[in-house]
Design a protein around this motif. Structure first.
Motif, PDB file in Angstrom:
ATOM      1  N   ALA A  19       0.836  -1.198   0.000  1.00 46.32           N
ATOM      2  CA  ALA A  19       0.000   0.000   0.000  1.00 46.32           C
ATOM      3  C   ALA A  19       0.867   1.243   0.000  1.00 46.32           C
ATOM      4  N   LEU A  20       0.348   2.311  -0.613  1.00 50.73           N
ATOM      5  CA  LEU A  20       0.978   3.629  -0.563  1.00 50.73           C
ATOM      6  C   LEU A  20       0.144   4.500   0.366  1.00 50.73           C
ATOM      7  N   HIS A  21       0.788   5.190   1.275  1.00 48.04           N
ATOM      8  CA  HIS A  21       0.039   6.080   2.162  1.00 48.04           C
ATOM      9  C   HIS A  21      -0.672   7.154   1.341  1.00 48.04           C
ATOM     10  N   GLY A  22      -1.968   7.360   1.638  1.00 48.33           N
ATOM     11  CA  GLY A  22      -2.753   8.313   0.875  1.00 48.33           C
ATOM     12  C   GLY A  22      -3.371   9.420   1.692  1.00 48.33           C
ATOM     13  N   THR A  23      -3.032   9.520   2.983  1.00 49.33           N
ATOM     14  CA  THR A  23      -3.585  10.593   3.811  1.00 49.33           C
ATOM     15  C   THR A  23      -3.222  11.954   3.223  1.00 49.33           C
ATOM     16  N   ASP A  24      -1.991  12.093   2.791  1.00 50.31           N
ATOM     17  CA  ASP A  24      -1.548  13.277   2.047  1.00 50.31           C
ATOM     18  C   ASP A  24      -1.521  12.872   0.572  1.00 50.31           C
ATOM     19  N   PRO A  25      -2.400  13.434  -0.264  1.00 50.00           N
ATOM     20  CA  PRO A  25      -2.465  12.993  -1.667  1.00 50.00           C
ATOM     21  C   PRO A  25      -1.135  13.050  -2.398  1.00 50.00           C
ATOM     22  N   ALA A  26      -0.297  14.035  -2.079  1.00 48.13           N
ATOM     23  CA  ALA A  26       0.981  14.169  -2.772  1.00 48.13           C
ATOM     24  C   ALA A  26       1.910  12.998  -2.484  1.00 48.13           C
ATOM     25  N   THR A  27       1.771  12.374  -1.309  1.00 47.29           N
ATOM     26  CA  THR A  27       2.653  11.262  -0.944  1.00 47.29           C
ATOM     27  C   THR A  27       2.565  10.134  -1.955  1.00 47.29           C
ATOM     28  N   VAL A  28       1.374   9.860  -2.462  1.00 46.70           N
ATOM     29  CA  VAL A  28       1.189   8.769  -3.419  1.00 46.70           C
ATOM     30  C   VAL A  28       2.088   8.983  -4.631  1.00 46.70           C
ATOM     31  N   LEU A  35      12.562  10.406  -0.033  1.00 39.17           N
ATOM     32  CA  LEU A  35      11.212   9.889   0.133  1.00 39.17           C
ATOM     33  C   LEU A  35      10.321  10.937   0.794  1.00 39.17           C
ATOM     34  N   PRO A  36       9.040  10.933   0.464  1.00 40.59           N
ATOM     35  CA  PRO A  36       8.143  11.967   0.985  1.00 40.59           C
ATOM     36  C   PRO A  36       7.698  11.695   2.412  1.00 40.59           C
ATOM     37  N   GLY A  37       7.064  12.691   3.005  1.00 34.81           N
ATOM     38  CA  GLY A  37       6.423  12.474   4.283  1.00 34.81           C
ATOM     39  C   GLY A  37       5.410  11.342   4.174  1.00 34.81           C
ATOM     40  N   LEU A  38       5.334  10.527   5.230  1.00 31.33           N
ATOM     41  CA  LEU A  38       4.426   9.374   5.298  1.00 31.33           C
ATOM     42  C   LEU A  38       4.758   8.291   4.282  1.00 31.33           C
ATOM     43  N   ASP A  39       5.967   8.298   3.736  1.00 32.55           N
ATOM     44  CA  ASP A  39       6.299   7.243   2.785  1.00 32.55           C
ATOM     45  C   ASP A  39       6.114   5.877   3.439  1.00 32.55           C
ATOM     46  N   GLY A  87       8.268  13.106   8.230  1.00 33.83           N
ATOM     47  CA  GLY A  87       8.322  14.072   7.147  1.00 33.83           C
ATOM     48  C   GLY A  87       9.189  13.572   6.006  1.00 33.83           C
ATOM     49  N   PRO A  88       9.556  14.439   5.070  1.00 38.99           N
ATOM     50  CA  PRO A  88      10.432  14.046   3.959  1.00 38.99           C
ATOM     51  C   PRO A  88      11.799  13.611   4.482  1.00 38.99           C
ATOM     52  N   THR A  89      12.288  12.485   3.975  1.00 39.35           N
ATOM     53  CA  THR A  89      13.540  11.919   4.476  1.00 39.35           C
ATOM     54  C   THR A  89      14.540  11.690   3.350  1.00 39.35           C
ATOM     55  N   VAL A  90      15.819  11.800   3.708  1.00 43.52           N
ATOM     56  CA  VAL A  90      16.923  11.470   2.808  1.00 43.52           C
ATOM     57  C   VAL A  90      17.503  10.137   3.259  1.00 43.52           C
ATOM     58  N   TRP A  91      17.679   9.221   2.297  1.00 44.78           N
ATOM     59  CA  TRP A  91      18.169   7.873   2.594  1.00 44.78           C
ATOM     60  C   TRP A  91      19.502   7.636   1.891  1.00 44.78           C
TER      61      TRP A  91
END
Length: 401
Positions: free
Chosen positions: A43-52, A294-298, A327-331
């Motif tokens: 699943a992709l988190h969809g609470t924040d539409p942009a995260t998808v 990666l975005p917030g809520l990834d 939030g947005p993360t760097v990996w």
């Protein structure tokens, strides 16, 4: 599910290798279509539409196709569906998994949501459940005629949707709810409606609604076993606590599902974990080092409750909000090493907070160059679009200022 005294140990390094490949983050593991990504992650988190879209773009071989390909999958081919799932959270699932999600997690959440709505309306002196059922039937019929509609559009067909009632009267969080807002949310978790196209761009949180596609009614326990099998294949090994947190189930349900699929126990640094049957073979690191923004809520950052093996505890205050949303993360090579943000002019800015590798390899020039390439890759496909995370974190606020 029982051990035989010779359980294999899967250390943090191997868990990060599994994450890199199975979550489509290492370069050679990237996918051509959003459907492949959703299937790999469950699943992709969809609470924040942009995260998808941001989660898909980070994993696509051609990120320039992120928006049209994701919109195709969501709104044209309907191979992906945005719906409520685990923990009453909105996700995007592969369509062939929606019946499993509905039976394994949605029904229990739906029962609580409907009971809560009826109770809140009764406390407010609003019309009774029979009235609500009548309005519901009328709204669903109107939605079927229209194909897709906003709550406001449905209210022109069924004016009773505009009725309001006071929620939590006398409490500090007292508010006024509209029947349409609460009812459509309940219908969503009940699997009767799904979110359709947004009113604005792909970053908009104002969605149209559509009647949910028909799906078979599955046995709840069997569906839980099926969902757990999918998730462990993507995210295993995981502890019982990880599984309970991600699913929102009771521990007895987690254990029943683990037994049903014949999950194999392994040892982890934090205790006993589980993988799907025959998934104990060693997994090697990707051939090339990799970076990701990666975005917030990834779904990767939020997949486990125990996160120390990929996210150092000292980084959390900067990267999470007060409610536990990342939030947005760097990996870098399977570890979170920092965060990123988008400034008003479109520039993607990032900051490394830790070396991400302890003594084995620091974040040097090559690493920073790889992160910079990912930032440019992201800016390239975003173009003029500006994205502000729904749940803002200290570092994202600082960087975007």
């Amino acid at each position: 599910m029982g051990g035989n005294g010779r359980q294999r140990h899967i250390g943090a390094a191997e868990r990060r290798a599994r994450l890199a490949l199975r979550h489509r983050l290492a370069g050679p593991a990237r996918a051509d279509r959003p459907e492949e990504i959703a299937a790999s992650l469950v699943a992709l988190h969809g609470t924040d539409p942009a995260t998808v879209y941001l989660a898909a773009g980070a994993r696509l071989t051609d990120p320039a196709r992120t928006v049209p390909e994701t919109e195709r999958a969501l709104y044209e081919d309907r191979t992906l569906v945005r719906m409520h799932g685990m923990r009453h959270t909105v996700f995007v699932f592969p369509t062939d998994l929606t019946a499993v999600v509905h039976a394994s997690t949605g029904l229990a959440v739906a029962a609580r949501a409907r009971a809560s709505l009826v109770k809140d309306m009764a406390k407010a002196g609003a019309p009774d459940a029979a009235w609500l059922a009548e309005v519901e039937a009328s709204a669903l019929a109107a939605l079927a005629r229209r194909g897709q509609a906003t709550a406001a559009q449905l209210a022109t067909d069924e004016p009773r949707l505009r009725e309001q009632f006071v929620y939590a009267a006398g409490k500090s969080y007292e508010g006024v709810h509209t029947v349409s807002t609460r009812l459509l949310r309940v219908l969503g978790v009940e699997g009767k409606v799904v979110r359709g196209r947004p009113l604005g761009s792909w970053t908009s949180s104002q969605f149209r609604w559509a009647v949910a596609p028909e799906h078979p009614e599955l046995d709840g326990a069997a569906a839980q076993a099926d969902l757990l099998r999918h998730w462990l294949a993507a995210c295993g090994p995981a502890t019982e606590a990880d599984l309970k947190w991600w699913t929102g189930w009771r521990v007895t349900e987690v254990r029943r599902a683990l037994s049903a699929i014949g999950a194999e126990p392994v040892t982890l640094d934090e205790g006993t974990g589980y993988v799907v049957k025959d998934d104990v073979a060693p997994v090697a690191d990707p051939e090339e080092p990799w970076a990701a923004l990666l975005p917030g809520l990834d779904p990767t950052a939020m997949a486990w409750q125990h996160r120390d093996w990929y996210l150092a505890p000292e980084l959390r205050p900067a990267l999470f909000d007060g409610s536990g949303n990342v939030g947005p993360t760097v990996w870098w090579n399977g570890r979170v090493v920092g965060g990123w943000a988008q400034r008003p002019d479109g520039e993607i800015v990032w900051r490394v907070l830790a070396d991400g590798a302890g003594a084995d390899a620091g974040v040097g020039r090559a690493t920073e160059a790889a992160i910079a390439r990912e930032a440019e890759r992201l800016r390239g496909w975003l173009g003029p679009t500006r994205v502000t995370p729904r749940f803002r974190t200290p570092l994202e606020r600082e960087l975007s200022a």
